[in-house]
Design a protein around this motif. Structure first.
Motif, short mmCIF file in Angstrom:
data_model
loop_
_atom_site.label_atom_id
_atom_site.label_comp_id
_atom_site.label_asym_id
_atom_site.label_seq_id
_atom_site.Cartn_x
_atom_site.Cartn_y
_atom_site.Cartn_z
N ASP A 1 -6.34 4.30 -12.25
CA ASP A 1 -5.47 4.13 -12.23
C ASP A 1 -5.12 3.76 -14.28
N GLY B 1 -8.79 1.50 -7.98
CA GLY B 1 -8.83 1.86 -9.71
C GLY B 1 -9.01 2.38 -10.84
N THR C 1 2.50 -1.46 -2.63
CA THR C 1 3.09 -0.35 -3.45
C THR C 1 4.74 -0.79 -3.83
N ARG D 1 3.98 3.49 -6.46
CA ARG D 1 2.81 2.25 -7.72
C ARG D 1 2.29 1.20 -7.04
N SER E 1 -4.54 0.21 -16.44
CA SER E 1 -4.84 0.20 -14.87
C SER E 1 -4.11 -1.14 -14.07
N GLY F 1 -9.29 10.09 -10.31
CA GLY F 1 -8.80 9.91 -8.77
C GLY F 1 -8.84 11.02 -8.03
N ALA G 1 -6.65 4.59 -5.88
CA ALA G 1 -4.43 4.29 -6.76
C ALA G 1 -5.10 5.28 -8.09
N GLY G 2 -4.63 5.80 -8.42
CA GLY G 2 -3.91 7.07 -9.65
C GLY G 2 -4.72 8.02 -9.27
N ASP H 1 -0.26 8.22 -5.81
CA ASP H 1 0.00 8.25 -7.11
C ASP H 1 1.45 7.95 -7.37
N GLU H 2 1.63 7.31 -8.62
CA GLU H 2 2.46 7.16 -8.78
C GLU H 2 3.66 8.13 -9.04
#
Length: 537
Positions: A155, A153, A138, A123, A159, A13, A7-8, A31-32
């Motif tokens: 992120d 994580g 997500t 996300r 986080s 990441g 995540a991130g 990827d957000e």
């Protein structure tokens, strides 16, 4: 087996995904954002020797072309030059690079990697784990459920992974604040980074007069002004005033021509997560720690997190869970970051406390300069890469162990080695493949073709010992290694830390050391944690 979910998609990441893929572990990268990064020349990072080599090895990009290696370092106090350092091959310069350029290089490498799937606009907002893996939810335009073997994580400071695992993140907020500008101009110190303390044109307080200038490609400089404590707004007018008075002060009069490329405010927090592992869930980078005061670089430690975790996750993914090995990630990395945070917290009152000891201790200004230089250049307690001497992966004292210049647990020196195919390579280029490295120090072998010495002397017995190790290892030969006598055998972890050095070929000792390094023996995590003094903050 299910892929590892990351995540991130920041530098940590992206680096972790590449490091795992290089060890044949499939990954899903959440990827957000849209999968691209906004160019921000004022948002830069400094990579030191080990982390720059890690990123270059994984991305395949000659980073010296994408960033800038300083020719030297200069520190000043008022009008006096306190220290000048010229960098060369024996003392490599840090690499200064815009963060969007760094992430762009990593993203380009990932696009060529079939084992990594990137999910953009995704996300994370839910995590469940069981005995065999993790399930992640997500949200976003492509919101869905993902199944993975492990979740990491990466992120960032806020986080979601850390919050969903209910992990505390204590520490201090706004330890330092800097006004930042990226300028295209000419400065008197061409290609040199500069730290200027108490410049004579600044008289508004003890914290108002520390300025750092670091060159970037194409004539651009990143300039940072340390701001006084408080939350005063940095207005455009205030920043332009600082730029003009600084440039005039450095050039001795009138303001030279300049182009303001980008601006920002950089706020440094110091925080350390209480736990870095909860079952199959791990934290890395800014999700696990925040640091960066006194010139230190938090991204360095985030990249070292990825390097440390990747080979351990890869071994567990390929060969089944190994709890002692996975636990060692938190034990090793948290202790190193905690030590750097303590060093910075202890130095801050001396360096930011106004008159303090400077009024009673002669020469303390030079001591302060040395501390700040260490932070900026990745040296000493503030900036140097950490060691894992108290790791649970360190073997007990071995009968054939001998000292070399690198103590056990410390990063190895990057020497030239001969690989099994007869090619000459850097030792650091063989890292990150998931295999232990066994290095024989054999003076004189460099002048002979491999076929002449591969079956002579110690080599057959050493090759047999390497073949019998618990996991695959690569046998390398070096003409020399600092502090090592002829026929010394070094055992090196996949992330480049020395396990042990042995006098000659000692199969039993080599096997015991390899087994310990892979989590089979050695001290318990609790004993190592206590020995390293890695208490909670």
């Amino acid at each position: 087996m299910d892929p590892v979910i990351i995540a991130g998609a920041g530098p940590v990441g992206l680096t972790l995904a590449l490091a795992l893929a290089r060890q044949e572990v499939p990954c899903v990268l959440l990827d957000e954002g849209p999968g691209t990064d906004e160019p921000r020349p004022a948002r830069t990072v400094v990579l030191h020797e080990d982390t720059a080599a890690l990123v270059q090895r994984l991305s395949g990009v000659p980073l010296a072309r994408a960033g800038f290696r300083w020719a030297g370092w200069r520190s000043m106090r008022r009008r006096q030059v306190m220290r000048e350092i010229a960098f060369d091959d024996t003392d490599p310069a840090p690499l200064h690079i815009a963060q969007h350029v760094l992430t762009g290089a990593l993203r380009a490498a990932l696009a060529r990697e079939p084992l990594v799937r990137t999910a953009v606009d995704s996300r994370l907002d839910g995590v469940e784990q069981d005995a065999s893996g993790v399930t992640v939810r997500t949200r976003g335009p492509k919101g869905t459920w993902w199944r993975g073997s492990y979740l990491v994580g990466c992120d960032g400071p806020r986080s979601t992974v850390r919050k969903l695992q209910d992990i505390r993140f204590p520490g201090r907020t706004a330890v330092e604040r800097h006004a930042v500008a990226a300028l295209r101009t000419e400065l008197p110190w061409q290609d040199q980074a500069l730290l200027h303390r108490a410049p004579p044109w600044r008289t508004s307080g003890p914290s108002a007069g520390e300025i750092t200038a670091r060159p970037l490609p194409d004539g651009v400089w990143r300039v940072d002004w340390l701001l006084p404590p408080g939350k005063d707004l940095v207005t455009p007018e205030l920043l332009v005033t600082r730029i003009r008075e600084t440039l005039a002060g450095w050039t001795g009069g009138s303001v030279p021509p300049y182009e303001l490329v980008d601006t920002g405010v950089h706020t440094v927090h110091h925080r350390l997560a209480r736990r870095w592992r909860v079952g199959r869930v791990f934290l890395a980078g800014d999700a696990a720690h925040l640091l960066g005061a006194l010139g230190t670089q938090g991204l360095d430690e985030g990249l070292r997190d990825a390097d440390n975790l990747a080979w351990k996750l890869a071994l567990a993914w390929h060969h089944g869970p190994h709890e002692a090995l996975l636990d060692s990630y938190q034990t090793e990395r948290r202790a190193v970051v905690a030590a750097r945070l303590r060093a910075a917290d202890q130095a801050l009152p001396l360096l930011r406390g106004g008159k303090g000891l400077r009024s009673v201790v002669p020469g303390s200004a030079r001591g302060h300069d040395a501390l700040l230089t260490d932070g900026h250049l990745g040296r000493g307690s503030l900036g140097a890469p950490g060691a894992y001497a108290d790791s649970p992966l360190m073997p007990p004292r071995l009968e054939g162990e001998v000292p070399v210049e690198t103590p056990p647990g410390w990063p190895v020196t990057d020497v030239v080695v001969t690989a099994e195919d007869g090619s000459f390579v850097r030792l650091r280029d063989r890292l990150g493949r998931g295999a232990l490295l066994v290095v024989l120090v054999a003076p004189g072998t460099g002048v002979w073709e491999r076929r002449h010495w591969a079956s002579a002397g110690l080599m057959p017995r050493l090759a047999a010992a390497v073949d019998s190790l618990p996991r695959p290892a690569e046998l390398l030969v070096a003409e020399s290694y600092p502090g090592a006598a002829a026929h010394t055998v070094l055992l090196v972890r996949p992330d480049g830390h020395l396990v042990t050095a042995l006098s000659g070929v000692r199969p039993a000792d080599l096997h015991a050391a390899a087994e310990a390094a892979l989590g089979g023996t050695g001290r318990t995590a609790e004993e190592a944690e206590a020995g390293a003094g890695a208490g909670t903050r």
